[in-house]
Design an enzyme around this catalytic site. Structure first.
Site, PDB file in Angstrom:
ATOM      1  N   GLU A   1     -12.123  -2.228   7.849  1.00 50.83           N
ATOM      2  CA  GLU A   1     -12.277  -1.093   8.763  1.00 50.83           C
ATOM      3  C   GLU A   1     -10.960  -0.755   9.470  1.00 50.83           C
ATOM      4  O   GLU A   1     -10.119  -1.608   9.678  1.00 50.83           O
ATOM      5  CB  GLU A   1     -13.385  -1.369   9.786  1.00 50.83           C
ATOM      6  CG  GLU A   1     -13.163  -2.522  10.733  1.00 50.83           C
ATOM      7  CD  GLU A   1     -13.481  -3.889  10.104  1.00 50.83           C
ATOM      8  OE1 GLU A   1     -13.683  -3.970   8.882  1.00 50.83           O
ATOM      9  OE2 GLU A   1     -13.476  -4.872  10.858  1.00 50.83           O
TER      10      GLU A   1
ATOM     11  N   TYR B   1       0.817  -1.217   0.000  1.00 52.81           N
ATOM     12  CA  TYR B   1       0.000   0.000   0.000  1.00 52.81           C
ATOM     13  C   TYR B   1       0.862   1.284   0.000  1.00 52.81           C
ATOM     14  O   TYR B   1       0.623   2.213  -0.782  1.00 52.81           O
ATOM     15  CB  TYR B   1      -0.921  -0.039   1.219  1.00 52.81           C
ATOM     16  CG  TYR B   1      -1.802   1.166   1.410  1.00 52.81           C
ATOM     17  CD1 TYR B   1      -2.900   1.384   0.590  1.00 52.81           C
ATOM     18  CD2 TYR B   1      -1.558   2.080   2.434  1.00 52.81           C
ATOM     19  CE1 TYR B   1      -3.725   2.496   0.777  1.00 52.81           C
ATOM     20  CE2 TYR B   1      -2.367   3.178   2.634  1.00 52.81           C
ATOM     21  CZ  TYR B   1      -3.456   3.383   1.804  1.00 52.81           C
ATOM     22  OH  TYR B   1      -4.264   4.476   1.991  1.00 52.81           O
TER      23      TYR B   1
HETATM   24  P1  NAD Z   1     -12.674   3.802   0.855  1.00 53.98           P
HETATM   25  O1  NAD Z   1     -12.212   2.393   0.685  1.00 53.98           O
HETATM   26  O2  NAD Z   1     -13.866   4.036   1.702  1.00 53.98           O
HETATM   27  O3  NAD Z   1     -12.927   4.474  -0.566  1.00 53.98           O
HETATM   28  C1  NAD Z   1     -12.164   4.158  -1.710  1.00 53.98           C
HETATM   29  C2  NAD Z   1     -13.145   3.900  -2.824  1.00 53.98           C
HETATM   30  O4  NAD Z   1     -12.411   3.625  -4.022  1.00 53.98           O
HETATM   31  C3  NAD Z   1     -14.037   2.676  -2.568  1.00 53.98           C
HETATM   32  O5  NAD Z   1     -15.395   3.012  -2.589  1.00 53.98           O
HETATM   33  C4  NAD Z   1     -13.674   1.724  -3.697  1.00 53.98           C
HETATM   34  O6  NAD Z   1     -14.777   0.978  -4.171  1.00 53.98           O
HETATM   35  C5  NAD Z   1     -13.170   2.699  -4.749  1.00 53.98           C
HETATM   36  N1  NAD Z   1     -12.352   1.988  -5.737  1.00 53.98           N
HETATM   37  C6  NAD Z   1     -11.437   1.014  -5.517  1.00 53.98           C
HETATM   38  N2  NAD Z   1     -10.965   0.563  -6.680  1.00 53.98           N
HETATM   39  C7  NAD Z   1     -11.600   1.258  -7.651  1.00 53.98           C
HETATM   40  C8  NAD Z   1     -11.538   1.203  -9.075  1.00 53.98           C
HETATM   41  N3  NAD Z   1     -10.750   0.333  -9.710  1.00 53.98           N
HETATM   42  N4  NAD Z   1     -12.329   2.056  -9.761  1.00 53.98           N
HETATM   43  C9  NAD Z   1     -13.170   2.910  -9.138  1.00 53.98           C
HETATM   44  N5  NAD Z   1     -13.255   2.995  -7.794  1.00 53.98           N
HETATM   45  C10 NAD Z   1     -12.476   2.171  -7.065  1.00 53.98           C
HETATM   46  O7  NAD Z   1     -11.417   4.618   1.405  1.00 53.98           O
HETATM   47  P2  NAD Z   1     -11.349   6.095   1.984  1.00 53.98           P
HETATM   48  O8  NAD Z   1     -11.078   5.971   3.429  1.00 53.98           O
HETATM   49  O9  NAD Z   1     -12.483   6.900   1.518  1.00 53.98           O
HETATM   50  O10 NAD Z   1     -10.003   6.612   1.291  1.00 53.98           O
HETATM   51  C11 NAD Z   1      -9.997   7.488   0.169  1.00 53.98           C
HETATM   52  C12 NAD Z   1      -8.564   7.723  -0.275  1.00 53.98           C
HETATM   53  O11 NAD Z   1      -7.817   8.263   0.813  1.00 53.98           O
HETATM   54  C13 NAD Z   1      -7.830   6.451  -0.703  1.00 53.98           C
HETATM   55  O12 NAD Z   1      -6.930   6.760  -1.739  1.00 53.98           O
HETATM   56  C14 NAD Z   1      -7.034   6.085   0.530  1.00 53.98           C
HETATM   57  O13 NAD Z   1      -5.896   5.318   0.225  1.00 53.98           O
HETATM   58  C15 NAD Z   1      -6.674   7.466   1.055  1.00 53.98           C
HETATM   59  N6  NAD Z   1      -6.384   7.446   2.492  1.00 53.98           N
HETATM   60  C16 NAD Z   1      -7.374   7.212   3.387  1.00 53.98           C
HETATM   61  C17 NAD Z   1      -7.059   7.181   4.746  1.00 53.98           C
HETATM   62  C18 NAD Z   1      -8.129   6.917   5.786  1.00 53.98           C
HETATM   63  O14 NAD Z   1      -7.796   6.884   6.968  1.00 53.98           O
HETATM   64  N7  NAD Z   1      -9.392   6.733   5.425  1.00 53.98           N
HETATM   65  C19 NAD Z   1      -5.751   7.397   5.174  1.00 53.98           C
HETATM   66  C20 NAD Z   1      -4.777   7.620   4.227  1.00 53.98           C
HETATM   67  C21 NAD Z   1      -5.097   7.678   2.879  1.00 53.98           C
END
Ligand code: NAD
Length: 336
Positions: A196, A154
């Site tokens: 989660e 990741y």
């Molecule tokens: P999440 O998993 O809730 O949302 C990510 C979304 O991307 C999901 O709904 C998934 O279905 C969609 N997705 C995955 N593959 C896909 C594809 N091939 N085409 C279209 N959609 C696709 O995660 P989140 O918490 O909302 O995170 C959003 C972004 O922020 C991500 O890039 C994540 O890596 C980054 N991030 C989140 C956190 C956190 O704590 N939530 C921390 C660091 C970075």
């Protein structure tokens, strides 16, 4: 076209997810009229489906799908990734790395269609693991990502995609912005099923213990590992401010309120008015020993940093998960 012009068409990639769903809602609430929301999931599985947006199901790993999603957009927010908490990313490294296709193809389409501004959601998982071996951490500043030794799978994908944004900016003149999120939490996110993260997992476990009357909780590791957690409202505000700013290098977006996992459990127990017997699973995925966000750069550049207290954000998150868990419990028992 600009980020503040309310008629600029905006693409939110990953809009069926936690942060993407909130961002779509937030953009529309602040007056933007043309928001295209895209996710790979079928629409009934989106955390929030806002009817005022143009909602599309597309697999953004595919270059043609990215062209379809980006065509006509002036602004792109890329929040799409195959991701989850430690339990997921430590066991699905290849899947996490395949998200590189999403950002790469979105960047290519953004260049082709002359997008004005492109945002990439990076992560604190890009930071060098050697600087996170102690629970009593020195907060991570932006320069600590190098020399590179990020979270396997990741984190490498995030670091590579950050650089891809940089080189599209340098070589092709595409305006890119990158935020390194540190643990975001809040309602309308994953709280069950294996993806989660710690705040939602702990809320669910405390709720399960409370509802079942079995007053015990399993904690991953010894509970003394440290982290900081940012509430979704701070994340949205920070994301939009970074997008509108002139900040060209990746920048931390996270809370600097450091807590141990045991302290996180203390807070949730207090909200729930229960006291649980703690069982420590030392074999469970734990991630790095300690991690905090150094907010000197964001304070200096934007005169702002995330500030919603963990106690307040967790209260709202707990209430939302409680409602979901109570409804789900009618169908199957909750995972403790
Ligand atoms: P999440 O998993 O809730 O949302 C990510 C979304 O991307 C999901 O709904 C998934 O279905 C969609 N997705 C995955 N593959 C896909 C594809 N091939 N085409 C279209 N959609 C696709 O995660 P989140 O918490 O909302 O995170 C959003 C972004 O922020 C991500 O890039 C994540 O890596 C980054 N991030 C989140 C956190 C956190 O704590 N939530 C921390 C660091 C970075």
């Amino acid at each position: 076209m600009s980020t503040t012009d309310r008629s600029t068409p905006i693409l939110v990639a990953g809009a069926g997810g936690f942060i993407g769903g909130w961002l779509v809602r937030d953009l529309l609430k602040s007056g933007h009229t043309k928001v295209r929301a895209v996710d790979i999931k079928p629409k009934p599985e989106w955390y929030q489906l806002v009817p005022e947006a143009e909602n599309l199901t597309l697999d953004l790993k595919d270059v043609e799908a990215c062209r379809r999603a980006v065509r006509g957009a002036g602004i792109v927010y890329n929040l799409a990734a195959d991701m989850g908490g430690m339990g997921f990313i430590e066991t699905h490294k290849a899947e996490c790395m395949l998200s590189v296709l999403i950002n790469t193809h979105l960047l290519m389409a953004a260049r082709e269609f002359g997008v004005d501004r492109f945002f990439y959601a990076s992560s604190a998982c890009v930071y060098n693991a050697d600087k996170q071996r102690d629970a009593d951490v020195t907060a991570l500043g932006e320069a600590d990502a190098y020399p590179a030794m990020p979270e396997d799978g990741y984190g490498w994908e995030k670091l590579f995609s950050e650089r891809m944004c940089r080189h599209f900016r340098e070589d092709y003149g595409l305006t890119t912005r990158v935020a390194r999120y540190h643990n975001v939490y809040g309602p309308h996110g994953t709280w069950d099923g294996g993806r989660e993260k710690a705040p939602a997992a702990i809320c669910r476990k405390v709720i399960a213990a409370k509802l079942s009357g079995k007053h015990e909780i399993e904690i991953w590791g010894d509970g003394e590992q440290t982290r900081s957690f940012m509430y979704i409202d701070d994340c949205l505000l920070g994301t939009r401010r970074i997008m509108e700013s002139g900040i060209i290098e990746p920048i931390n977006l996270g809370s600097s309120q450091l807590v141990t996992i045991n302290q996180l459990v203390d807070i949730v127990e207090k909200i729930a008015s229960v006291k649980l017997e703690r069982r420590y699973n030392l074999d469970a995925p734990k991630g790095v020993r300690g991690r905090n966000s150094d907010n000197a750069m964001i304070s200096r550049m934007l005169g702002w940093e995330p500030s919603i207290r963990l106690e307040d954000g967790l209260e709202r998150t707990y209430r939302w998960i409680y409602d979901q868990a109570s409804a789900a419990r009618e169908k199957k028992p909750l995972t403790i």
